[in-house]
Design a protein around this motif. Structure first.
Motif, PDB file in Angstrom:
ATOM      1  N   ARG A  86       0.912  -1.288  -0.075  1.00  0.00           N
ATOM      2  CA  ARG A  86      -0.028  -0.061  -0.051  1.00  0.00           C
ATOM      3  C   ARG A  86       0.947   1.169  -0.101  1.00  0.00           C
ATOM      4  NH1 ARG A  86      -4.367  -1.590   4.826  1.00  0.00           N
ATOM      5  NH2 ARG A  86      -5.381  -3.028   3.731  1.00  0.00           N
ATOM      6  N   VAL A  87       1.638   1.200   0.847  1.00  0.00           N
ATOM      7  CA  VAL A  87       2.876   2.402   0.818  1.00  0.00           C
ATOM      8  C   VAL A  87       3.585   2.601  -0.564  1.00  0.00           C
ATOM      9  CG1 VAL A  87       4.957   3.334   1.762  1.00  0.00           C
ATOM     10  CG2 VAL A  87       3.331   2.123   3.483  1.00  0.00           C
ATOM     11  N   ARG A  88       4.018   1.502  -1.046  1.00  0.00           N
ATOM     12  CA  ARG A  88       4.622   1.630  -2.457  1.00  0.00           C
ATOM     13  C   ARG A  88       3.864   2.377  -3.627  1.00  0.00           C
ATOM     14  NH1 ARG A  88       5.242  -1.708  -6.932  1.00  0.00           N
ATOM     15  NH2 ARG A  88       7.152  -1.140  -8.093  1.00  0.00           N
ATOM     16  N   ALA A  89       2.455   1.630  -3.487  1.00  0.00           N
ATOM     17  CA  ALA A  89       1.401   2.256  -4.493  1.00  0.00           C
ATOM     18  C   ALA A  89       1.216   3.553  -4.385  1.00  0.00           C
ATOM     19  CB  ALA A  89       0.151   1.557  -4.463  1.00  0.00           C
ATOM     20  N   GLN A  90       1.074   3.871  -2.975  1.00  0.00           N
ATOM     21  CA  GLN A  90       0.893   5.451  -2.528  1.00  0.00           C
ATOM     22  C   GLN A  90       1.703   6.524  -3.061  1.00  0.00           C
ATOM     23  OE1 GLN A  90      -2.365   6.088  -1.332  1.00  0.00           O
ATOM     24  NE2 GLN A  90      -2.173   8.132  -1.455  1.00  0.00           N
ATOM     25  N   VAL A  91       3.125   6.097  -3.022  1.00  0.00           N
ATOM     26  CA  VAL A  91       4.272   6.921  -3.330  1.00  0.00           C
ATOM     27  C   VAL A  91       4.505   6.795  -4.792  1.00  0.00           C
ATOM     28  CG1 VAL A  91       4.984   6.923  -0.684  1.00  0.00           C
ATOM     29  CG2 VAL A  91       6.072   5.328  -2.654  1.00  0.00           C
ATOM     30  N   GLY A  92       4.091   6.041  -5.502  1.00  0.00           N
ATOM     31  CA  GLY A  92       4.160   5.616  -6.682  1.00  0.00           C
ATOM     32  C   GLY A  92       4.396   6.904  -7.800  1.00  0.00           C
ATOM     33  N   ALA A  97       9.758  12.373  -3.990  1.00  0.00           N
ATOM     34  CA  ALA A  97       9.473  12.819  -2.731  1.00  0.00           C
ATOM     35  C   ALA A  97       9.801  11.567  -1.564  1.00  0.00           C
ATOM     36  CB  ALA A  97       7.958  13.069  -2.483  1.00  0.00           C
ATOM     37  N   VAL A  98      10.045  10.491  -2.092  1.00  0.00           N
ATOM     38  CA  VAL A  98      10.506   9.515  -1.374  1.00  0.00           C
ATOM     39  C   VAL A  98      11.593   9.875  -0.019  1.00  0.00           C
ATOM     40  CG1 VAL A  98      11.692   7.222  -1.047  1.00  0.00           C
ATOM     41  CG2 VAL A  98       9.802   7.627  -2.719  1.00  0.00           C
ATOM     42  N   PRO A  99      12.523  10.565  -0.431  1.00  0.00           N
ATOM     43  CA  PRO A  99      13.422  10.780   0.680  1.00  0.00           C
ATOM     44  C   PRO A  99      12.893  11.700   1.858  1.00  0.00           C
ATOM     45  CG  PRO A  99      14.568  11.282  -1.331  1.00  0.00           C
ATOM     46  CD  PRO A  99      13.076  11.060  -1.672  1.00  0.00           C
ATOM     47  N   LEU A 100      11.788  12.374   1.535  1.00  0.00           N
ATOM     48  CA  LEU A 100      10.957  13.095   2.446  1.00  0.00           C
ATOM     49  C   LEU A 100      10.232  12.276   3.446  1.00  0.00           C
ATOM     50  CD1 LEU A 100       9.823  16.612   0.656  1.00  0.00           C
ATOM     51  CD2 LEU A 100      11.981  16.176   1.736  1.00  0.00           C
ATOM     52  N   LEU A 101       9.797  11.193   2.812  1.00  0.00           N
ATOM     53  CA  LEU A 101       8.930  10.246   3.558  1.00  0.00           C
ATOM     54  C   LEU A 101       9.802   9.406   4.488  1.00  0.00           C
ATOM     55  CD1 LEU A 101       6.689   8.809   0.796  1.00  0.00           C
ATOM     56  CD2 LEU A 101       6.440  10.748   2.129  1.00  0.00           C
ATOM     57  N   ILE A 102      11.007   9.249   4.275  1.00  0.00           N
ATOM     58  CA  ILE A 102      11.921   8.542   4.809  1.00  0.00           C
ATOM     59  C   ILE A 102      12.625   9.587   6.285  1.00  0.00           C
ATOM     60  CG2 ILE A 102      14.281   7.555   5.094  1.00  0.00           C
ATOM     61  CD1 ILE A 102      14.039   6.826   2.269  1.00  0.00           C
ATOM     62  N   ALA A 103      12.819  10.763   5.806  1.00  0.00           N
ATOM     63  CA  ALA A 103      13.416  11.644   6.913  1.00  0.00           C
ATOM     64  C   ALA A 103      12.183  11.940   7.598  1.00  0.00           C
ATOM     65  CB  ALA A 103      13.728  13.083   6.007  1.00  0.00           C
ATOM     66  N   ASN A 144      12.095   1.376   3.105  1.00  0.00           N
ATOM     67  CA  ASN A 144      12.820   2.741   2.672  1.00  0.00           C
ATOM     68  C   ASN A 144      13.721   2.524   1.594  1.00  0.00           C
ATOM     69  OD1 ASN A 144      11.116   4.052   4.697  1.00  0.00           O
ATOM     70  ND2 ASN A 144      12.679   4.061   5.917  1.00  0.00           N
ATOM     71  N   GLY A 145      14.486   1.521   1.944  1.00  0.00           N
ATOM     72  CA  GLY A 145      15.753   1.290   0.941  1.00  0.00           C
ATOM     73  C   GLY A 145      15.081   0.787  -0.220  1.00  0.00           C
ATOM     74  N   ALA A 146      14.044   0.117  -0.322  1.00  0.00           N
ATOM     75  CA  ALA A 146      13.400  -0.553  -1.768  1.00  0.00           C
ATOM     76  C   ALA A 146      13.106   0.608  -2.556  1.00  0.00           C
ATOM     77  CB  ALA A 146      12.770  -1.430  -1.731  1.00  0.00           C
ATOM     78  N   LEU A 147      12.231   1.479  -1.913  1.00  0.00           N
ATOM     79  CA  LEU A 147      11.587   2.654  -2.267  1.00  0.00           C
ATOM     80  C   LEU A 147      12.791   3.735  -2.776  1.00  0.00           C
ATOM     81  CD1 LEU A 147       8.539   3.558   0.077  1.00  0.00           C
ATOM     82  CD2 LEU A 147       8.411   2.332  -2.107  1.00  0.00           C
ATOM     83  N   LEU A 148      13.741   3.812  -2.257  1.00  0.00           N
ATOM     84  CA  LEU A 148      14.712   5.024  -2.502  1.00  0.00           C
ATOM     85  C   LEU A 148      15.488   4.445  -3.821  1.00  0.00           C
ATOM     86  CD1 LEU A 148      16.012   7.535  -1.807  1.00  0.00           C
ATOM     87  CD2 LEU A 148      17.555   6.285  -0.396  1.00  0.00           C
ATOM     88  N   GLN A 149      15.853   3.198  -3.709  1.00  0.00           N
ATOM     89  CA  GLN A 149      16.611   2.385  -4.720  1.00  0.00           C
ATOM     90  C   GLN A 149      15.691   2.529  -6.054  1.00  0.00           C
ATOM     91  OE1 GLN A 149      19.700  -0.380  -4.386  1.00  0.00           O
ATOM     92  NE2 GLN A 149      18.114  -2.107  -5.160  1.00  0.00           N
ATOM     93  N   GLU A 150      14.387   2.254  -5.910  1.00  0.00           N
ATOM     94  CA  GLU A 150      13.714   2.234  -7.132  1.00  0.00           C
ATOM     95  C   GLU A 150      13.477   3.705  -7.616  1.00  0.00           C
ATOM     96  OE1 GLU A 150       9.049   1.168  -8.164  1.00  0.00           O
ATOM     97  OE2 GLU A 150      10.058   0.071  -6.639  1.00  0.00           O
ATOM     98  N   GLU A 187      11.106  -6.869  -8.431  1.00  0.00           N
ATOM     99  CA  GLU A 187      12.103  -6.708  -7.312  1.00  0.00           C
ATOM    100  C   GLU A 187      11.914  -6.477  -6.051  1.00  0.00           C
ATOM    101  OE1 GLU A 187      15.784  -3.245  -6.856  1.00  0.00           O
ATOM    102  OE2 GLU A 187      14.264  -3.159  -8.487  1.00  0.00           O
ATOM    103  N   PHE A 188      10.784  -5.432  -5.856  1.00  0.00           N
ATOM    104  CA  PHE A 188      10.250  -5.127  -4.535  1.00  0.00           C
ATOM    105  C   PHE A 188       9.579  -6.278  -3.928  1.00  0.00           C
ATOM    106  CE2 PHE A 188       6.980  -3.313  -1.526  1.00  0.00           C
ATOM    107  CZ  PHE A 188       7.754  -2.554  -0.894  1.00  0.00           C
ATOM    108  N   THR A 189       8.586  -6.999  -4.557  1.00  0.00           N
ATOM    109  CA  THR A 189       8.027  -8.233  -3.601  1.00  0.00           C
ATOM    110  C   THR A 189       8.775  -9.240  -3.378  1.00  0.00           C
ATOM    111  OG1 THR A 189       7.080  -9.075  -5.753  1.00  0.00           O
ATOM    112  CG2 THR A 189       5.470  -7.481  -4.844  1.00  0.00           C
TER     113      THR A 189
END
Length: 212
Positions: A86-92, A97-103, A144-150, A187-189
């Motif tokens: 759900r998070v991945r779908a929401q930020v896709g 903006a992914v770094p802001l979500l992590i921070a 966090n790492g997967a979203l940032l790498q993607e 990759e993510f799943t």
């Protein structure tokens, strides 16, 4: 002096996100957002104290529709997987903006509600004490790492292509060639499944989930 109410926080967050989507995170400045809103930079300070407050607004805005309810999946691993997807779908739609979500993961209320659901699932599965802490950190770290790498570049990007054509590291070359056929979803799943299998098999604390 109270702040004027003519500018709703949602409108401010949407303007900041528009700047990020167009110019990247480096382009997010108070001046750029003020220009997006057709107002002066000084006027913007009537609504936000600084860039940190602006970034938190963006993080909350990106996840405003995130479903944080505990899924009805029968297995706890499936429940955690659904929450992560759900998070991945929401930020896709807003990868910049992914770094802001992590921070802002410890300040954003949508993310805190999501984490509450994850630890609720872990607790029901039998994770306790430090075992639950480490399990949560492992899941958040992977997410966090997967979203940032993607966001930085999927497997099929130019970096992988360059490794696939080099001759100095033959095993990496072979691996990169296989990676070119992996979709971002795989990759993510796939990585998430590895983490969940590890958690399922980890030695539990007393009262923790049995190994399987």
């Amino acid at each position: 002096m109270p702040r004027a109410r003519s500018l709703h926080p949602d409108r401010l967050a949407a303007a900041a996100l528009a700047v990020i989507d167009r110019d990247g995170l480096a382009g997010l400045t108070m001046r750029a957002v003020a220009t997006e809103l057709a107002m002066s930079t000084m006027a913007l300070y009537r609504y936000v104290t600084d860039r940190a407050e602006l970034e938190l607004l963006v993080a909350d805005w990106c996840l405003r529709d995130l479903d944080t309810s505990v899924p009805a999946d029968p297995q706890w691993t499936d429940q955690v997987k659904t929450l992560a997807l759900r998070v991945r779908a929401q930020v896709g739609a807003h990868p910049q903006a992914v770094p802001l979500l992590i921070a802002n993961r410890q300040r954003s209320r949508p993310l805190l509600r999501w984490a509450e659901s994850v630890v609720t699932v872990l607790a029901a599965a039998g994770f306790t004490g430090t075992g639950r802490v480490i399990a949560l950190r492992a899941l958040v770290g992977y997410l966090n790492g997967a979203l940032l790498q993607e966001q930085l570049g999927a497997l099929g990007g130019p970096g992988t292509e360059a490794i696939a054509s080099q001759t100095d590291f033959p095993v990496m070359r072979e691996t990169a060639r296989a990676a070119l056929g992996v979709t971002p979803e795989q990759e993510f799943t796939g990585g998430l499944d590895i983490v969940l299998r590890g958690l399922r098999r980890s030695d539990p604390e007393p009262g923790g989930p049995p190994s399987s």
